[in-house]
Design a protein around this motif. Structure first.
Motif, mmCIF file in Angstrom:
data_model
loop_
_atom_site.group_PDB
_atom_site.id
_atom_site.type_symbol
_atom_site.label_atom_id
_atom_site.label_comp_id
_atom_site.label_asym_id
_atom_site.label_seq_id
_atom_site.Cartn_x
_atom_site.Cartn_y
_atom_site.Cartn_z
ATOM 1 N N GLY A 219 33.484 43.348 45.262
ATOM 2 C CA GLY A 219 34.029 42.755 46.486
ATOM 3 C C GLY A 219 35.198 41.846 46.180
ATOM 4 O O GLY A 219 36.221 41.836 46.882
ATOM 5 N N ARG A 220 35.085 41.077 45.096
ATOM 6 C CA ARG A 220 36.178 40.201 44.669
ATOM 7 C C ARG A 220 37.395 41.020 44.233
ATOM 8 O O ARG A 220 38.538 40.655 44.499
ATOM 9 C CB ARG A 220 35.724 39.302 43.521
ATOM 10 C CG ARG A 220 34.685 38.281 43.908
ATOM 11 C CD ARG A 220 34.251 37.461 42.686
ATOM 12 N NE ARG A 220 35.325 36.650 42.165
ATOM 13 C CZ ARG A 220 35.585 35.404 42.543
ATOM 14 N NH1 ARG A 220 34.850 34.840 43.484
ATOM 15 N NH2 ARG A 220 36.571 34.727 42.003
ATOM 16 N N VAL A 221 37.141 42.131 43.529
ATOM 17 C CA VAL A 221 38.242 42.999 43.103
ATOM 18 C C VAL A 221 39.013 43.500 44.319
ATOM 19 O O VAL A 221 40.256 43.497 44.345
ATOM 20 C CB VAL A 221 37.703 44.191 42.277
ATOM 21 C CG1 VAL A 221 38.778 45.256 42.092
ATOM 22 C CG2 VAL A 221 37.207 43.716 40.911
ATOM 23 N N LEU A 222 38.276 43.908 45.359
ATOM 24 C CA LEU A 222 38.925 44.435 46.560
ATOM 25 C C LEU A 222 39.708 43.345 47.285
ATOM 26 O O LEU A 222 40.828 43.584 47.771
ATOM 27 C CB LEU A 222 37.881 45.056 47.484
ATOM 28 C CG LEU A 222 37.116 46.259 46.909
ATOM 29 C CD1 LEU A 222 36.042 46.729 47.879
ATOM 30 C CD2 LEU A 222 38.070 47.395 46.572
ATOM 31 N N VAL A 223 39.123 42.146 47.391
ATOM 32 C CA VAL A 223 39.823 41.029 48.026
ATOM 33 C C VAL A 223 41.078 40.679 47.236
ATOM 34 O O VAL A 223 42.136 40.398 47.814
ATOM 35 C CB VAL A 223 38.891 39.805 48.154
ATOM 36 C CG1 VAL A 223 39.674 38.570 48.593
ATOM 37 C CG2 VAL A 223 37.767 40.088 49.154
ATOM 38 N N ALA A 224 40.966 40.693 45.906
ATOM 39 C CA ALA A 224 42.138 40.399 45.067
ATOM 40 C C ALA A 224 43.248 41.416 45.283
ATOM 41 O O ALA A 224 44.437 41.097 45.126
ATOM 42 C CB ALA A 224 41.722 40.368 43.592
ATOM 43 N N ASP A 225 42.876 42.646 45.648
ATOM 44 C CA ASP A 225 43.864 43.687 45.920
ATOM 45 C C ASP A 225 44.336 43.685 47.365
ATOM 46 O O ASP A 225 45.009 44.618 47.809
ATOM 47 C CB ASP A 225 43.280 45.062 45.574
ATOM 48 C CG ASP A 225 43.184 45.273 44.067
ATOM 49 O OD1 ASP A 225 43.893 44.569 43.324
ATOM 50 O OD2 ASP A 225 42.404 46.135 43.633
ATOM 51 N N GLY A 226 43.957 42.627 48.116
ATOM 52 C CA GLY A 226 44.448 42.474 49.479
ATOM 53 C C GLY A 226 43.643 43.178 50.542
ATOM 54 O O GLY A 226 44.122 43.362 51.668
ATOM 55 N N ARG A 227 42.412 43.572 50.237
ATOM 56 C CA ARG A 227 41.587 44.268 51.216
ATOM 57 C C ARG A 227 40.744 43.290 52.033
ATOM 58 O O ARG A 227 40.259 42.283 51.508
ATOM 59 C CB ARG A 227 40.626 45.249 50.532
ATOM 60 C CG ARG A 227 41.282 46.218 49.575
ATOM 61 C CD ARG A 227 42.074 47.261 50.297
ATOM 62 N NE ARG A 227 42.516 48.309 49.388
ATOM 63 C CZ ARG A 227 43.687 48.885 49.440
ATOM 64 N NH1 ARG A 227 44.557 48.516 50.371
ATOM 65 N NH2 ARG A 227 44.023 49.841 48.600
ATOM 66 N N ARG A 251 31.924 33.425 49.047
ATOM 67 C CA ARG A 251 32.858 32.781 48.130
ATOM 68 C C ARG A 251 34.289 33.272 48.315
ATOM 69 O O ARG A 251 35.242 32.576 47.980
ATOM 70 C CB ARG A 251 32.398 33.003 46.684
ATOM 71 C CG ARG A 251 31.103 32.271 46.365
ATOM 72 C CD ARG A 251 30.464 32.750 45.072
ATOM 73 N NE ARG A 251 31.233 32.423 43.894
ATOM 74 C CZ ARG A 251 30.853 32.700 42.651
ATOM 75 N NH1 ARG A 251 29.704 33.326 42.444
ATOM 76 N NH2 ARG A 251 31.607 32.364 41.630
ATOM 77 N N VAL A 252 34.434 34.503 48.843
ATOM 78 C CA VAL A 252 35.787 35.050 49.023
ATOM 79 C C VAL A 252 36.090 35.362 50.485
ATOM 80 O O VAL A 252 37.124 35.956 50.797
ATOM 81 C CB VAL A 252 35.983 36.322 48.163
ATOM 82 C CG1 VAL A 252 35.971 35.974 46.689
ATOM 83 C CG2 VAL A 252 34.935 37.373 48.498
ATOM 84 N N GLY A 253 35.182 34.984 51.386
ATOM 85 C CA GLY A 253 35.428 35.190 52.808
ATOM 86 C C GLY A 253 35.113 36.575 53.309
ATOM 87 O O GLY A 253 35.678 37.017 54.308
ATOM 88 N N ALA A 281 38.134 46.191 59.368
ATOM 89 C CA ALA A 281 38.107 45.979 57.915
ATOM 90 C C ALA A 281 38.805 47.131 57.205
ATOM 91 O O ALA A 281 38.905 48.249 57.717
ATOM 92 C CB ALA A 281 36.674 45.839 57.429
ATOM 93 N N ASP A 282 39.283 46.843 55.992
ATOM 94 C CA ASP A 282 39.875 47.892 55.159
ATOM 95 C C ASP A 282 38.804 48.674 54.415
ATOM 96 O O ASP A 282 38.910 49.887 54.256
ATOM 97 C CB ASP A 282 40.849 47.273 54.141
ATOM 98 C CG ASP A 282 42.019 46.590 54.814
ATOM 99 O OD1 ASP A 282 42.762 47.277 55.530
ATOM 100 O OD2 ASP A 282 42.170 45.367 54.646
ATOM 101 N N THR A 283 37.780 47.936 53.951
ATOM 102 C CA THR A 283 36.757 48.543 53.107
ATOM 103 C C THR A 283 35.378 48.026 53.488
ATOM 104 O O THR A 283 35.198 46.825 53.711
ATOM 105 C CB THR A 283 37.012 48.221 51.619
ATOM 106 O OG1 THR A 283 38.389 48.435 51.310
ATOM 107 C CG2 THR A 283 36.143 49.071 50.716
ATOM 108 N N VAL A 284 34.410 48.932 53.534
ATOM 109 C CA VAL A 284 33.003 48.557 53.674
ATOM 110 C C VAL A 284 32.312 48.920 52.371
ATOM 111 O O VAL A 284 32.301 50.083 51.966
ATOM 112 C CB VAL A 284 32.321 49.263 54.856
ATOM 113 C CG1 VAL A 284 30.832 48.909 54.902
ATOM 114 C CG2 VAL A 284 32.993 48.885 56.162
#
Length: 398
Positions: A219-227, A251-253, A281-284
């Motif tokens: 989930g953090r990886v996806l958020v870091a990539d702007g998802r 932790r990452v919203g 959302a972009d990703t589930v």
């Protein structure tokens, strides 16, 4: 005679009167003193209320209330508002494997250095080539990939002639990268579809491989990539799984959709995708319950989760989480999971805790599916996209 009778009557009357006085005095002495009656005071009647003013009555003079200044007025205490914790900003995924290279090299150096040492011998006889094979097999590269690599190394060493350390290093690096597959597509398909439907990623695996933790890190990886991410806590059988995933999301919203403990995992997964569509959302990302690959019923349930989610549309990624320290046992798990759901990528965890980095090659060959992510520690940002060149560089070392 009459006089005598009269005197007698008078005497009798006098005697009777005297006797009556004596008896009366005695009776008075014997009687108790007369009791005094208590005095009962009647309660005062309540004061009558003042009559209401009637029309025509004179108004009572106004009573002036005390006037307070702004400074004198006491305000109620202000309720303390709990400050929300600041959202964490995950490390960018680009080049993350390079930053984690030292962790990988500490565990994998023995493989690369061992191969270089053997290839640097003055005479490469059959015994040396057998040692090279053994080194690769111990590292869980697999029998067929090992044979392919040894054959190519034999040929290239003969053609090369001279074998300086730099030449051997370059030769080994090229062959390992080719064996792993540099041109393989390792893209995570997590972008929203053109029709606005979010990409759906299922995370599967057995108990104990760190699957829920990996889901949180992913989930953090996806958020870091702007998802924009919605997490689905479909592991309803383990009490702490939903709480753990929700903590990662907060932790990452990222919002977490969860159900009752022991509830239907397929229902939670369906609701998560539904919420993802509603929120744009972009990703589930759906974390499924850990399955034992030997339990047919549980594996069938995993297939049900995928079928239910597909009512919203096709699943974009099915990532199988494997513990790199389990070696060949991980290949057995991979085979069974691949029979139930179409695996699109592998996540290898705990790769920093084993010298058997060859499992990367073996599992790809076994499934025909690429390793897309590797875990290199317990930190929140220790999950990195797999890059063959950076991985081999860490294997061989400086």
């Amino acid at each position: 005679m009459e006089f005598v009778i009269l005197a007698v009557v008078i005497a009798v009357a006098v005697i009777g009167a005297i006797a009556g006085l004596v008896v009366s005095g005695r009776r008075r002495k014997e009687l108790p003193p007369k009791a005094t009656a208590p005095v009962i005071t009647a309660p005062k009647a309540p004061a009558e209320p003042a009559p209401e003013p009637q029309v025509g009555d004179e108004a009572a003079p106004p009573v002036e209330a005390p006037v307070q200044t702004v400074e004198e007025v006491e305000l109620p205490p202000v309720a303390e508002i709990e400050e929300l914790p600041a959202l964490e900003v995950p490390e960018p995924t680009a080049g993350r494997l390079v930053r984690l290279r030292s962790r990988l090299s500490r565990s994998q150096n023995s493989l690369g250095k061992g191969l270089l040492t053997l290839l640097s011998r003055e005479r490469l006889d059959e015994d040396t080539w057998e040692e090279i094979e053994e080194t690769l097999l111990v590292a869980d590269v697999g029998v067929k990939p090992t044979q392919e690599l040894v054959d190519r190394l034999r040929t290239r060493v003969k053609v090369l002639g001279t074998r300086t350390p730099a030449e051997l290093r370059g030769l080994l690096q090229e062959e390992l990268v080719q064996l792993i597959g540099e041109d393989t597509d390792r893209t995570l398909h997590t972008a929203r579809h053109e029709d606005g439907r979010p990409a759906v990623v299922l995370v599967v695996g057995v108990n104990g491989v760190g699957k829920t933790t990996t889901s949180g890190k992913l989930g953090r990886v996806l958020v870091a990539d702007g998802r924009k991410v919605v997490l689905g806590a479909a592991d309803t059988f383990r009490a702490a799984a939903a709480d753990q995933l929700q903590t990662w999301g907060e932790r990452v919203g990222a919002r977490t959709v969860r159900g009752p403990e022991g509830g239907d995992p397929a229902s939670v997964a369906f609701d998560a995708v539904k919420e993802g569509i509603a929120e744009g959302a972009d990703t589930v990302l759906v974390d499924t319950a850990g399955r034992l690959h030997t339990k047919t019923g549980l594996m069938d349930e995993l297939g049900k989760v995928k079928r239910v989610v597909e009512k919203h549309g096709p699943v974009d990624e099915v990532l199988l989480v494997l513990d790199a320290t389990t070696g060949q046992n991980g290949l057995v798990q991979a085979r069974v999971f691949a029979e139930v759901v179409d695996i699109t990528g592998i996540v290898l965890t705990k790769l920093d805790g084993t010298a058997k980095g060859g499992i990367v090659i073996a599992v790809q060959r076994e499934l025909g599916v690429p390793v897309k992510l590797i875990g290199l520690g317990e930190g929140a940002d220790d999950l990195a996209p797999f890059e063959p060149a950076a991985f081999v560089d860490a294997l061989i070392g400086d």
